[in-house]
Structure formats: C-alpha cells, structure tokens
Design an enzyme around this catalytic site. Structure first.
Site, PDB file in Angstrom:
ATOM      1  N   GLY A 152       0.849  -1.178   0.000  1.00  0.00           N
ATOM      2  CA  GLY A 152       0.000   0.000   0.000  1.00  0.00           C
ATOM      3  C   GLY A 152       0.885   1.228   0.000  1.00  0.00           C
ATOM      4  O   GLY A 152       2.094   1.127   0.216  1.00  0.00           O
ATOM      5  N   GLN A 168       3.340   9.907   1.736  1.00  0.00           N
ATOM      6  CA  GLN A 168       4.654   9.243   1.614  1.00  0.00           C
ATOM      7  C   GLN A 168       5.383   9.628   0.333  1.00  0.00           C
ATOM      8  O   GLN A 168       6.563   9.286   0.167  1.00  0.00           O
ATOM      9  CB  GLN A 168       4.485   7.724   1.666  1.00  0.00           C
ATOM     10  N   CYS A 198       7.328  -0.273   6.982  1.00  0.00           N
ATOM     11  CA  CYS A 198       6.819   0.936   6.334  1.00  0.00           C
ATOM     12  C   CYS A 198       7.896   1.505   5.421  1.00  0.00           C
ATOM     13  O   CYS A 198       9.048   1.627   5.831  1.00  0.00           O
ATOM     14  CB  CYS A 198       6.436   1.950   7.408  1.00  0.00           C
ATOM     15  N   LEU A 199       7.515   1.832   4.199  1.00  0.00           N
ATOM     16  CA  LEU A 199       8.485   2.382   3.243  1.00  0.00           C
ATOM     17  C   LEU A 199       9.124   3.664   3.759  1.00  0.00           C
ATOM     18  O   LEU A 199      10.245   3.982   3.392  1.00  0.00           O
ATOM     19  CB  LEU A 199       7.799   2.662   1.899  1.00  0.00           C
ATOM     20  N   HIS A 253      -3.207   0.798   8.525  1.00  0.00           N
ATOM     21  CA  HIS A 253      -1.861   1.371   8.392  1.00  0.00           C
ATOM     22  C   HIS A 253      -1.905   2.632   7.512  1.00  0.00           C
ATOM     23  O   HIS A 253      -1.317   3.666   7.861  1.00  0.00           O
ATOM     24  CB  HIS A 253      -0.928   0.307   7.792  1.00  0.00           C
ATOM     25  N   GLU A 254      -2.639   2.548   6.408  1.00  0.00           N
ATOM     26  CA  GLU A 254      -2.701   3.691   5.477  1.00  0.00           C
ATOM     27  C   GLU A 254      -3.476   4.858   6.062  1.00  0.00           C
ATOM     28  O   GLU A 254      -3.066   6.016   5.926  1.00  0.00           O
ATOM     29  CB  GLU A 254      -3.339   3.274   4.138  1.00  0.00           C
ATOM     30  N   HIS A 258      -1.419   6.839   8.293  1.00  0.00           N
ATOM     31  CA  HIS A 258      -0.573   7.789   7.562  1.00  0.00           C
ATOM     32  C   HIS A 258      -1.337   9.072   7.268  1.00  0.00           C
ATOM     33  O   HIS A 258      -0.820  10.169   7.445  1.00  0.00           O
ATOM     34  CB  HIS A 258      -0.132   7.196   6.213  1.00  0.00           C
TER      35      HIS A 258
HETATM   36 ZN    ZN Z   1       3.650   3.037   6.066  1.00  0.00          ZN
END
Ligand code: ZN
Length: 167
Positions: free
Chosen positions: A48, A53, A97-98, A139-140, A143
């Site tokens: 995702g 991000q 997480c990226l 999770h998204e 963010h």
């Molecule tokens: Zn993340």
C-alpha cells in the site's frame, strides 16, 4: 512517473493530510496522480502507499490488487477513507513501512472493520475489510492522520532479510 519516498523523521509524515474535494477526482491531474501512486507503490515494493509518503498531503492511498478483496483484478484507491471497528477482536502482526526503511515491529490491529471512502473513479464506497486487508487499510489511514506504526509498535527491530512492507 515514480515518486521518491518521504522518510521519517520528515515532520510532514506527522501531520494530518487534507481531505480531497470529490469533484476533482475524475480530473486529469488527479487521475495522473493516482496512476503515478500505483506505479510508485509497485516499484518501491509496498502493498500500500499513502499520498503523504510521496510528499503530497492529501487523503488518498492505494493498495495492490493482490490484497484488494473488493476486486483482485484492480489496484484499489481510497480517497478520504475512514473506518470503524466491527469486531472488538485485535491481532498482533509484524509491519514495515516504506517511510521507515529497514525496520519492522509488531502492532495490534482490528481484524474486522467497516470502511467508508470514495474510490479512484469518484464513486462513494462502503465495505467490510478483514484480516490483512483490514490491517493495510488501518496502516494507510494512520498515515493520512499523521501517524506512523512505530509510534505504537512493539519489538521494533532491523530486519535480517527483506520482509513484507506495508506502505
Ligand atoms: Zn507506512
């Protein structure tokens, strides 16, 4: 176009993103952004990705079709998404997480949620998400609200080998 990922400790990651005006979704600019988000998500190998991000502070995220339980043939775009829990049951699982490269940690998430959003075509949608699909969405949405999983995760550690990264 592939975006660069914004990394922790960039302050922007800790601020809530602005809601998207649904009237702009079908416009050329937003459609191009969604396409570039999906492309970036695959190139960076996340399941995702949230717009913040890639440095765009709007309430939009994408999820790979592999985990899109609404339609496994299509990558999912959620705009202005919100969720409520349906079951009180929570489960611990490892996330990465990226925006926090190389680290992984365990975090507790609800296993069954009801999601309300607008999709990438500008259509309002409401659906039930369970298990890993529900985990990605939580999770998204974190963010989009300016939160990173490391704020509440346990056993945060460096990975010895590549593991699944959520976004
Ligand atoms: Zn993340």
């Amino acid at each position: 176009m592939i975006y660069d990922i914004v990394f922790e400790p960039e302050p922007m990651l800790h601020r809530p993103s602005a809601p998207v005006d649904p009237a702009t979704i079908t416009g050329r600019e937003m459609q191009k952004f969604i396409k570039d988000m999906v492309e970036t998500m695959y190139v960076k190998d996340g399941v995702g990705l949230a717009a913040i991000q890639v440095g765009k502070s709007i309430q939009l995220c994408t999820i790979v079709k592999q985990f899109n339980e609404l339609n496994p043939h299509e990558d999912l775009c959620l705009i202005n998404p919100t969720w409520t829990k349906i079951s009180r049951y929570k489960k611990w699982d490892e996330e990465g997480c990226l925006s926090v490269p190389g680290l992984y940690g365990k975090i507790q998430r609800y296993t069954k949620i009801k999601v309300t959003a607008t999709n990438g075509k500008g259509k309002p949608i409401e659906f039930i998400a369970e298990d890993f699909f529900a985990r990605i969405i939580q999770h998204e949405v974190d963010h989009l609200n300016g939160h990173l999983y490391i704020e509440t995760a346990k056993d945060i550690h460096e990975a010895e080998k590549p593991k699944r990264t959520l976004s």
